[in-house]
Design a protein around this motif. Structure first.
Motif, PDB file in Angstrom:
ATOM      1  N   GLU A 281      66.838  40.817  11.179  1.00 13.30           N
ATOM      2  CA  GLU A 281      68.074  40.636  11.944  1.00 13.30           C
ATOM      3  C   GLU A 281      68.454  39.168  12.073  1.00 13.30           C
ATOM      4  O   GLU A 281      69.516  38.843  12.591  1.00 13.30           O
ATOM      5  CB  GLU A 281      67.913  41.242  13.347  1.00 13.30           C
ATOM      6  N   TRP A 282      67.568  38.277  11.599  1.00 13.17           N
ATOM      7  CA  TRP A 282      67.815  36.844  11.720  1.00 13.17           C
ATOM      8  C   TRP A 282      68.063  36.211  10.353  1.00 13.17           C
ATOM      9  O   TRP A 282      67.528  35.150  10.026  1.00 13.17           O
ATOM     10  CB  TRP A 282      66.645  36.168  12.434  1.00 13.17           C
ATOM     11  N   THR A 283      68.885  36.900   9.563  1.00 12.78           N
ATOM     12  CA  THR A 283      69.249  36.416   8.243  1.00 12.78           C
ATOM     13  C   THR A 283      70.768  36.272   8.144  1.00 12.78           C
ATOM     14  O   THR A 283      71.515  36.815   8.951  1.00 12.78           O
ATOM     15  CB  THR A 283      68.773  37.389   7.164  1.00 12.78           C
TER      16      THR A 283
ATOM     17  N   THR B 207      59.110  28.763  14.099  1.00 15.07           N
ATOM     18  CA  THR B 207      60.399  28.641  14.785  1.00 15.07           C
ATOM     19  C   THR B 207      60.168  28.673  16.287  1.00 15.07           C
ATOM     20  O   THR B 207      59.381  29.486  16.774  1.00 15.07           O
ATOM     21  CB  THR B 207      61.323  29.803  14.396  1.00 15.07           C
TER      22      THR B 207
ATOM     23  N   LEU C   6      73.950  38.490   9.848  1.00 23.12           N
ATOM     24  CA  LEU C   6      75.066  37.894  10.573  1.00 23.12           C
ATOM     25  C   LEU C   6      76.389  38.440  10.041  1.00 23.12           C
ATOM     26  O   LEU C   6      77.293  38.746  10.814  1.00 23.12           O
ATOM     27  CB  LEU C   6      75.033  36.380  10.426  1.00 23.12           C
TER      28      LEU C   6
ATOM     29  N   ARG D 177      65.878  30.703  18.394  1.00 28.49           N
ATOM     30  CA  ARG D 177      66.940  31.171  17.521  1.00 28.49           C
ATOM     31  C   ARG D 177      67.977  31.939  18.340  1.00 28.49           C
ATOM     32  O   ARG D 177      67.654  32.590  19.323  1.00 28.49           O
ATOM     33  CB  ARG D 177      66.393  32.022  16.381  1.00 28.49           C
TER      34      ARG D 177
ATOM     35  N   LYS E  25      71.819  34.205  17.965  1.00 29.64           N
ATOM     36  CA  LYS E  25      72.866  34.843  17.170  1.00 29.64           C
ATOM     37  C   LYS E  25      74.012  35.209  18.106  1.00 29.64           C
ATOM     38  O   LYS E  25      73.808  35.916  19.099  1.00 29.64           O
ATOM     39  CB  LYS E  25      72.340  36.083  16.453  1.00 29.64           C
TER      40      LYS E  25
ATOM     41  N   GLN F 299      69.168  35.888  22.029  1.00 28.44           N
ATOM     42  CA  GLN F 299      68.344  34.688  21.914  1.00 28.44           C
ATOM     43  C   GLN F 299      66.874  35.066  21.934  1.00 28.44           C
ATOM     44  O   GLN F 299      66.469  35.982  22.658  1.00 28.44           O
ATOM     45  CB  GLN F 299      68.622  33.718  23.060  1.00 28.44           C
ATOM     46  N   GLU F 300      66.111  34.342  21.139  1.00 26.48           N
ATOM     47  CA  GLU F 300      64.676  34.562  21.108  1.00 26.48           C
ATOM     48  C   GLU F 300      63.935  33.240  21.004  1.00 26.48           C
ATOM     49  O   GLU F 300      64.447  32.271  20.429  1.00 26.48           O
ATOM     50  CB  GLU F 300      64.282  35.435  19.904  1.00 26.48           C
TER      51      GLU F 300
ATOM     52  N   ASP G  84      62.623  40.511  12.153  1.00 32.48           N
ATOM     53  CA  ASP G  84      62.981  39.287  11.441  1.00 32.48           C
ATOM     54  C   ASP G  84      64.177  39.482  10.520  1.00 32.48           C
ATOM     55  O   ASP G  84      64.947  38.545  10.285  1.00 32.48           O
ATOM     56  CB  ASP G  84      61.784  38.786  10.625  1.00 32.48           C
TER      57      ASP G  84
ATOM     58  N   ILE H 256      68.727  28.581  13.873  1.00 32.27           N
ATOM     59  CA  ILE H 256      67.269  28.708  13.930  1.00 32.27           C
ATOM     60  C   ILE H 256      66.669  27.304  13.963  1.00 32.27           C
ATOM     61  O   ILE H 256      66.944  26.487  13.092  1.00 32.27           O
ATOM     62  CB  ILE H 256      66.728  29.490  12.722  1.00 32.27           C
TER      63      ILE H 256
ATOM     64  N   LEU I  45      74.774  31.765  13.707  1.00 36.68           N
ATOM     65  CA  LEU I  45      73.328  31.937  13.730  1.00 36.68           C
ATOM     66  C   LEU I  45      72.666  30.577  13.610  1.00 36.68           C
ATOM     67  O   LEU I  45      73.001  29.801  12.711  1.00 36.68           O
ATOM     68  CB  LEU I  45      72.893  32.842  12.571  1.00 36.68           C
TER      69      LEU I  45
END
Length: 449
Positions: A437-439, A218, A443, A221, A223, A204-205, A435, A240, A238
């Motif tokens: 890693e957040w696509t 954002t 996932l 987010r 995952k 989590q971020e 960033d 966001i 995932l």
């Protein structure tokens, strides 16, 4: 319910107006750090001293804590309850108990509330406090309260004027910029049988709290990659969430190993049953409340002294699963309750909107802005579910932490627990991921088995 004195003064000044979105004035902001803490809580003790004055929170780890460890020892392990509440004496303390707490005491003879001395343990890094003072003069809500602007890396509304502002403080609450855990979500049925809903890895971020930047699109987010039970291993999720909710909305994706593909998941919001808890709560029950505020009118009722779970280190970090999960409710021996001042926010379903809850009441801890309890009512006005979050601050960062929570279904007489980490390594504060890693592609790569 009596409104708190300070809120009455705000009413008299004409500040509490539905839909108001202007930032506070410089004169109002002078209270921060003087009569109020830097994030807007009352510094002073209450009249009888059962809530002490705020002195900065807990920032020194107790003996036995190992730097970098995900398990945090209980700094208050030697304390004993000052009060025990059960069904027999509940009436004498009813004004300080949530509707959900009273319902549990009434339904189950084994339920009790052990009230310990209040410890105002929540603390924040200095930069959080400094930023809060700055953005309190610029932050405002837009889009009927659903969005905010003029805020970054601080609490946007330390002196809230309406329910939307108070709930935004909860949504962007400071848990640290990034953290990871291996967790379990479990369901306990009416017979007391505990079943693993999911076990997984969580990252989590909160880009909102990236102090190296001056803004963010954002605010949160997450995952998740499920590792158990076997039938769900390899699944991924995932989510966001943007600050400008009205313009962008939540983005969500799911990955199913059997299909070897990532799918857009627009239904991962509002009252969609959460598959990660086997339907034990809704997506917007996560963290007591999560996501868009578009389906309710949020009213700031005022501030009240309430007995809520707090400094629950024994349950969050020290418990064995079989010891904690008991028929009908968590083991009272392992749950610490304290008296704290909370902001009360009532959410009433808007005309023309649909949700399984017709009304909700949220209780936001004044020291952290985290929601620590909720009452959820169905369309008939009957109390349906009760939520509780178990505050256990990370004294090593420092940061509050309330990501372990339960939801009790008072009609079906079962409950779910989310974010149990005591037997899987606890919680580790980390550096934000890149960033990329957040696509959706990332996932898919994380979920392959």
């Amino acid at each position: 319910m009596k409104l708190h004195r300070r809120l009455l003064l705000s009413l008299a000044a004409g500040l509490v107006v539905a839909g108001a979105n202007a930032a506070i004035t410089a004169e109002q902001a002078k209270a921060l750090g003087t009569t109020l803490t830097a994030v807007g809580a009352e510094k002073a003790a209450n009249k009888d001293g059962t809530i002490p004055a705020y002195t900065g929170g807990l920032t020194t780890p107790p003996a036995g804590y190992k730097a970098g460890d995900g398990i945090r020892p209980n700094p208050y392990a030697s304390e004993k309850p000052r009060l025990v509440i059960d069904a027999k004496n509940m009436a004498a303390h009813a004004d300080k108990l949530t509707a959900g707490t009273k319902a549990l005491l009434e339904k189950y003879s084994t339920m009790r509330v052990d009230v310990y001395p209040t410890q105002r343990s929540v603390a924040f890094p200095k930069w959080v406090l400094d930023n809060t003072a700055k953005i309190a003069l610029t932050a405002k809500t837009t889009n009927e309260g659903r969005s905010i602007e003029g805020a970054h890396a601080g609490f946007p509304f330390p002196i809230p004027k309406d329910g939307y502002e108070a709930m935004w403080n909860h949504l962007v609450r400071f848990n640290g910029p990034a953290y990871e855990s291996k967790y379990r979500n479990l369901s306990v049925d009416s017979s007391g049988r505990a079943t693993l809903a999911t076990e997984g890895l969580s990252a989590q971020e909160y880009p909102y709290w990236d102090n190296s930047k001056t803004s963010a699109e954002t605010y949160w987010r997450i995952k998740l990659v499920y590792t158990a039970p076997a039938r769900r291993a390899g699944e991924g999720l995932l989510i966001i969430d943007p600050l400008d909710v009205g313009a962008k909305e939540r983005r969500a994706w799911s990955y199913l190993p059997g299909q070897r593909r990532v799918k857009v998941a627009p239904d991962f919001s509002h009252d969609t049953p959460n598959p990660g808890t086997a339907g034990g709560n809704t997506f917007d029950d996560i963290f007591i409340f999560n996501g868009s505020m578009d389906r309710y009118d949020f009213k700031l009722v005022g501030k009240k002294e309430m007995i809520v779970p707090y400094n629950a280190y024994a349950a969050v970090y020290g418990a064995k699963q079989d010891d904690l999960l008991k028929p009908n409710h968590l083991n009272p021996d392992l749950v610490r309750w304290e008296l704290h001042r909370v902001w009360v926010v009532e959410a009433t379903l808007r005309d023309g909107k649909r949700h399984v809850y017709g009304k909700r009441t949220f209780y936001l801890d004044e020291d952290s802005w985290a929601a620590v309890a909720s009452d959820q009512y169905d369309a008939r006005g009957q109390l349906y579910r009760a939520g509780f979050a178990y505050m256990a601050p990370s004294y090593d960062l420092p940061a509050p932490y309330t990501d372990m929570f339960t939801h009790y279904d008072l009609i079906a007489r079962n409950y779910s627990i989310t974010g149990f980490i005591a037997e899987t390594g606890g919680l580790k504060h980390t550096k934000p991921l890149a960033d990329r890693e957040w696509t959706a592609d990332a996932l898919a790569g994380a979920g392959v088995r």
